[in-house]
Design a protein around this motif. Structure first.
Motif, PDB file in Angstrom:
ATOM      1  N   PRO A   1       0.797  -1.181  -0.071  1.00  0.00           N
ATOM      2  CA  PRO A   1       0.137   0.017   0.001  1.00  0.00           C
ATOM      3  C   PRO A   1       0.721   1.290  -0.167  1.00  0.00           C
ATOM      4  N   HIS A   2       2.027   1.096   0.315  1.00  0.00           N
ATOM      5  CA  HIS A   2       2.996   2.476   0.335  1.00  0.00           C
ATOM      6  C   HIS A   2       3.977   2.319  -0.983  1.00  0.00           C
ATOM      7  N   ALA A   3       3.618   1.596  -2.033  1.00  0.00           N
ATOM      8  CA  ALA A   3       4.353   1.662  -3.423  1.00  0.00           C
ATOM      9  C   ALA A   3       4.745   3.044  -3.799  1.00  0.00           C
ATOM     10  N   ALA A   4       3.339   3.719  -3.823  1.00  0.00           N
ATOM     11  CA  ALA A   4       3.393   5.203  -4.643  1.00  0.00           C
ATOM     12  C   ALA A   4       4.326   6.100  -3.663  1.00  0.00           C
ATOM     13  N   THR A   5       4.171   6.116  -2.299  1.00  0.00           N
ATOM     14  CA  THR A   5       5.110   6.727  -1.468  1.00  0.00           C
ATOM     15  C   THR A   5       6.599   6.464  -1.589  1.00  0.00           C
ATOM     16  N   ARG A   6       6.752   5.345  -1.662  1.00  0.00           N
ATOM     17  CA  ARG A   6       8.150   4.676  -1.634  1.00  0.00           C
ATOM     18  C   ARG A   6       8.830   4.868  -3.367  1.00  0.00           C
TER      19      ARG A   6
ATOM     20  N   PHE B   1       8.067   7.344  -4.880  1.00  0.00           N
ATOM     21  CA  PHE B   1       8.241   9.099  -4.923  1.00  0.00           C
ATOM     22  C   PHE B   1       9.305   9.413  -4.087  1.00  0.00           C
ATOM     23  N   PHE B   2       9.555   8.907  -2.926  1.00  0.00           N
ATOM     24  CA  PHE B   2      10.510   9.305  -2.022  1.00  0.00           C
ATOM     25  C   PHE B   2      11.877   8.535  -1.945  1.00  0.00           C
ATOM     26  N   GLY B   3      11.795   7.266  -2.407  1.00  0.00           N
ATOM     27  CA  GLY B   3      12.941   6.385  -2.564  1.00  0.00           C
ATOM     28  C   GLY B   3      13.944   7.135  -3.382  1.00  0.00           C
TER      29      GLY B   3
ATOM     30  N   VAL C   1       8.221  10.959  13.197  1.00  0.00           N
ATOM     31  CA  VAL C   1       7.393  10.045  12.662  1.00  0.00           C
ATOM     32  C   VAL C   1       7.611  10.722  11.135  1.00  0.00           C
ATOM     33  N   GLY C   2       7.657   9.557  10.198  1.00  0.00           N
ATOM     34  CA  GLY C   2       8.041  10.310   8.727  1.00  0.00           C
ATOM     35  C   GLY C   2       9.359  11.088   8.764  1.00  0.00           C
ATOM     36  N   CYS C   3      10.389  10.544   9.355  1.00  0.00           N
ATOM     37  CA  CYS C   3      11.450  11.138   9.584  1.00  0.00           C
ATOM     38  C   CYS C   3      12.254  11.375   8.340  1.00  0.00           C
ATOM     39  N   GLY C   4      12.078  10.790   7.293  1.00  0.00           N
ATOM     40  CA  GLY C   4      12.919  11.185   5.969  1.00  0.00           C
ATOM     41  C   GLY C   4      14.540  10.839   6.118  1.00  0.00           C
ATOM     42  N   THR C   5      15.188  11.705   6.102  1.00  0.00           N
ATOM     43  CA  THR C   5      16.420  11.280   6.239  1.00  0.00           C
ATOM     44  C   THR C   5      17.137  11.820   7.715  1.00  0.00           C
ATOM     45  N   GLY C   6      16.162  11.872   8.569  1.00  0.00           N
ATOM     46  CA  GLY C   6      16.381  12.153   9.781  1.00  0.00           C
ATOM     47  C   GLY C   6      16.841  13.476  10.261  1.00  0.00           C
ATOM     48  N   ARG C   7      16.566  14.590   9.457  1.00  0.00           N
ATOM     49  CA  ARG C   7      17.151  15.888   9.621  1.00  0.00           C
ATOM     50  C   ARG C   7      16.581  16.393  11.185  1.00  0.00           C
ATOM     51  N   ALA C   8      15.653  15.777  11.716  1.00  0.00           N
ATOM     52  CA  ALA C   8      15.383  16.426  13.147  1.00  0.00           C
ATOM     53  C   ALA C   8      16.087  15.762  14.277  1.00  0.00           C
TER      54      ALA C   8
ATOM     55  N   GLY D   1      13.422   7.648  15.068  1.00  0.00           N
ATOM     56  CA  GLY D   1      12.893   8.047  13.725  1.00  0.00           C
ATOM     57  C   GLY D   1      12.209   6.944  13.228  1.00  0.00           C
ATOM     58  N   LEU D   2      11.190   7.239  12.376  1.00  0.00           N
ATOM     59  CA  LEU D   2      10.347   6.061  11.565  1.00  0.00           C
ATOM     60  C   LEU D   2       9.899   6.579  10.286  1.00  0.00           C
ATOM     61  N   ASP D   3      10.202   5.862   9.440  1.00  0.00           N
ATOM     62  CA  ASP D   3       9.783   6.238   8.023  1.00  0.00           C
ATOM     63  C   ASP D   3       9.319   4.757   7.154  1.00  0.00           C
ATOM     64  N   VAL D   4       8.638   4.960   6.292  1.00  0.00           N
ATOM     65  CA  VAL D   4       8.001   4.047   5.519  1.00  0.00           C
ATOM     66  C   VAL D   4       8.673   3.768   4.223  1.00  0.00           C
ATOM     67  N   THR D   5       9.927   4.645   3.945  1.00  0.00           N
ATOM     68  CA  THR D   5      10.735   4.514   3.010  1.00  0.00           C
ATOM     69  C   THR D   5      11.889   3.987   3.178  1.00  0.00           C
ATOM     70  N   PRO D   6      12.349   2.811   2.708  1.00  0.00           N
ATOM     71  CA  PRO D   6      13.436   2.290   3.111  1.00  0.00           C
ATOM     72  C   PRO D   6      14.740   3.022   2.850  1.00  0.00           C
TER      73      PRO D   6
ATOM     74  N   ALA E   1       7.184  15.957  10.585  1.00  0.00           N
ATOM     75  CA  ALA E   1       7.390  17.089   9.689  1.00  0.00           C
ATOM     76  C   ALA E   1       7.238  16.696   8.179  1.00  0.00           C
ATOM     77  N   GLY E   2       6.074  17.298   7.622  1.00  0.00           N
ATOM     78  CA  GLY E   2       5.918  17.002   6.355  1.00  0.00           C
ATOM     79  C   GLY E   2       5.267  15.784   5.958  1.00  0.00           C
ATOM     80  N   LEU E   3       4.510  15.083   6.977  1.00  0.00           N
ATOM     81  CA  LEU E   3       3.879  13.902   7.023  1.00  0.00           C
ATOM     82  C   LEU E   3       2.420  13.780   6.692  1.00  0.00           C
ATOM     83  N   LEU E   4       1.812  14.571   7.400  1.00  0.00           N
ATOM     84  CA  LEU E   4       0.220  14.453   7.585  1.00  0.00           C
ATOM     85  C   LEU E   4      -0.561  14.431   6.024  1.00  0.00           C
TER      86      LEU E   4
ATOM     87  N   HIS F   1       0.658  13.109   3.590  1.00  0.00           N
ATOM     88  CA  HIS F   1       1.086  12.347   2.732  1.00  0.00           C
ATOM     89  C   HIS F   1       0.108  10.961   3.022  1.00  0.00           C
ATOM     90  N   LEU F   2      -0.590  11.125   4.310  1.00  0.00           N
ATOM     91  CA  LEU F   2      -1.185   9.796   4.755  1.00  0.00           C
ATOM     92  C   LEU F   2      -2.459   9.658   4.215  1.00  0.00           C
ATOM     93  N   ALA F   3      -2.733   8.382   3.869  1.00  0.00           N
ATOM     94  CA  ALA F   3      -4.049   8.097   3.221  1.00  0.00           C
ATOM     95  C   ALA F   3      -4.970   8.240   4.103  1.00  0.00           C
TER      96      ALA F   3
HETATM   97  C1  LIG Z   1       8.020  15.240   2.898  1.00  0.00           C
HETATM   98  S1  LIG Z   1       8.982  13.951   3.486  1.00  0.00           S
HETATM   99  C2  LIG Z   1       9.637  14.712   4.922  1.00  0.00           C
HETATM  100  C3  LIG Z   1      10.752  13.920   5.566  1.00  0.00           C
HETATM  101  C4  LIG Z   1      11.010  14.775   6.795  1.00  0.00           C
HETATM  102  N1  LIG Z   1      10.366  14.578   8.003  1.00  0.00           N
HETATM  103  C5  LIG Z   1      11.645  15.983   6.562  1.00  0.00           C
HETATM  104  O1  LIG Z   1      11.149  16.937   7.104  1.00  0.00           O
HETATM  105  O2  LIG Z   1      12.723  16.051   6.099  1.00  0.00           O
HETATM  106  C6  LIG Z   1       7.707  13.096   3.971  1.00  0.00           C
HETATM  107  C7  LIG Z   1       8.238  11.543   4.511  1.00  0.00           C
HETATM  108  O3  LIG Z   1       6.869  10.977   5.021  1.00  0.00           O
HETATM  109  C8  LIG Z   1       7.359   9.593   4.688  1.00  0.00           C
HETATM  110  N2  LIG Z   1       5.928   8.841   4.837  1.00  0.00           N
HETATM  111  C9  LIG Z   1       4.943   8.839   3.816  1.00  0.00           C
HETATM  112  N3  LIG Z   1       4.091   8.279   4.270  1.00  0.00           N
HETATM  113  C10 LIG Z   1       4.370   7.523   5.549  1.00  0.00           C
HETATM  114  C11 LIG Z   1       3.672   6.422   6.436  1.00  0.00           C
HETATM  115  N4  LIG Z   1       2.689   6.064   6.084  1.00  0.00           N
HETATM  116  N5  LIG Z   1       4.485   6.050   7.476  1.00  0.00           N
HETATM  117  C12 LIG Z   1       5.768   6.605   7.623  1.00  0.00           C
HETATM  118  N6  LIG Z   1       6.313   7.522   6.691  1.00  0.00           N
HETATM  119  C13 LIG Z   1       5.525   8.020   5.836  1.00  0.00           C
HETATM  120  C14 LIG Z   1       7.871   9.352   3.324  1.00  0.00           C
HETATM  121  O4  LIG Z   1       8.651   8.215   3.108  1.00  0.00           O
HETATM  122  C15 LIG Z   1       9.004  10.644   3.653  1.00  0.00           C
HETATM  123  O5  LIG Z   1      10.223  10.270   3.775  1.00  0.00           O
END
Ligand SMILES: C[S@@+](CC[C@H](N)C(=O)[O-])C[C@H]1O[C@@H](n2cnc3c(N)ncnc32)[C@H](O)[C@@H]1O
Length: 215
Positions: A9-14, A16-18, A53-60, A76-81, A114-117, A119-121
């Motif tokens: 279910p996260h194929a599109a997110t992965r 995009f962000f991968g 949550v949605g930490c991306g590269t862990g900037r925070a 940190g936690l993210d759905v994109t490997p 950060a930048g997560l909400l 993107h959530l389904a």
């Molecule tokens: C816009 S980026 C922000 C990354 C980071 N927080 C930053 O500000 O640099 C959004 C991140 O949310 C992650 N993401 C999207 N949907 C997610 C989910 N359902 N669970 C966990 N992470 C998710 C993406 O993989 C991506 O790394």
């Protein structure tokens, strides 16, 4: 219309962000101060436990670590490997879905998203899940280091009136999911919404200066 992939279910997110993970920090090199301010607003104390949550590269992660000290816990936690792999260079990070967090109930003193909400389904379900893992009176920061309108423009669309982050919508969404809205900065250059996990007590003073939440 793109159908969700039933196997992932996260194929599109992965997808995009991968491919963006490796160059993510180069694309946004000037955000450190904005992240530090968002982390300060969480009011963390030495020894606390914090989730990005949605930490991306862990900037925070470095700012969160500085806030809780070596006796605290940051994850940190993210759905994109690819994102998780880079984040692990900055601190502990797990590959998981924000909608099904691998943490026990009431464990976090604060959660940063950060930048997560948007993107959530199911952002309402996501807020509820963030509330589940947060301790009573713990704090939530919904953040991005760019204004909502500018972020929408960057992604090629306009803001819609039903945007959950809109100050007209967010307090109700928070109230329905176990949070109490404290303050929303829907500015031209950043978005920072701060909430407090409901516990039935009155909330403390609301400031963006990092004053500790009353616990
Ligand atoms: C816009 S980026 C922000 C990354 C980071 N927080 C930053 O500000 O640099 C959004 C991140 O949310 C992650 N993401 C999207 N949907 C997610 C989910 N359902 N669970 C966990 N992470 C998710 C993406 O993989 C991506 O790394």
């Amino acid at each position: 219309v793109t159908e969700p992939d039933v196997r992932d279910p996260h194929a599109a997110t992965r997808a995009f962000f991968g491919p963006r993970a490796r160059t993510w920090d180069e694309r946004f090199p000037d955000d450190a101060a904005a992240f530090a301010a968002a982390v300060a607003a969480l009011g963390l104390r030495t020894g606390d436990t914090a989730l990005d949550v949605g930490c991306g590269t862990g900037r925070a992660l470095p700012a969160l670590r500085a806030a809780v000290g070596t006796s605290g816990t940051v994850v940190g936690l993210d759905v994109t490997p690819e994102m998780v792999e880079i984040a692990r260079g900055r601190g502990p990070a797990v590959l998981a879905d924000a909608a099904a967090l691998p943490f026990a109930t009431s464990t976090m003193h604060a959660v940063l998203a950060a930048g997560l909400l948007h993107h959530l389904a199911d952002p309402i379900g996501g807020l509820r899940e963030l509330a589940r893992v947060t301790r009573p009176a713990g704090r939530l920061a919904l953040f991005h280091p760019i204004g909502r309108a500018a972020l929408a423009a960057r992604r090629g669309h306009e803001l819609s009136a039903d945007d959950i982050r809109d100050p007209a919508n967010l307090p109700d969404a928070l109230a329905a999911t176990g949070w109490r809205s404290l303050a929303i900065d829907d500015g031209a250059h950043r978005y920072l919404a701060l909430a407090r996990r409901g516990d039935g007590r009155a909330s403390g003073d609301v400031r963006f200066d990092g004053a500790p939440a009353r616990r």
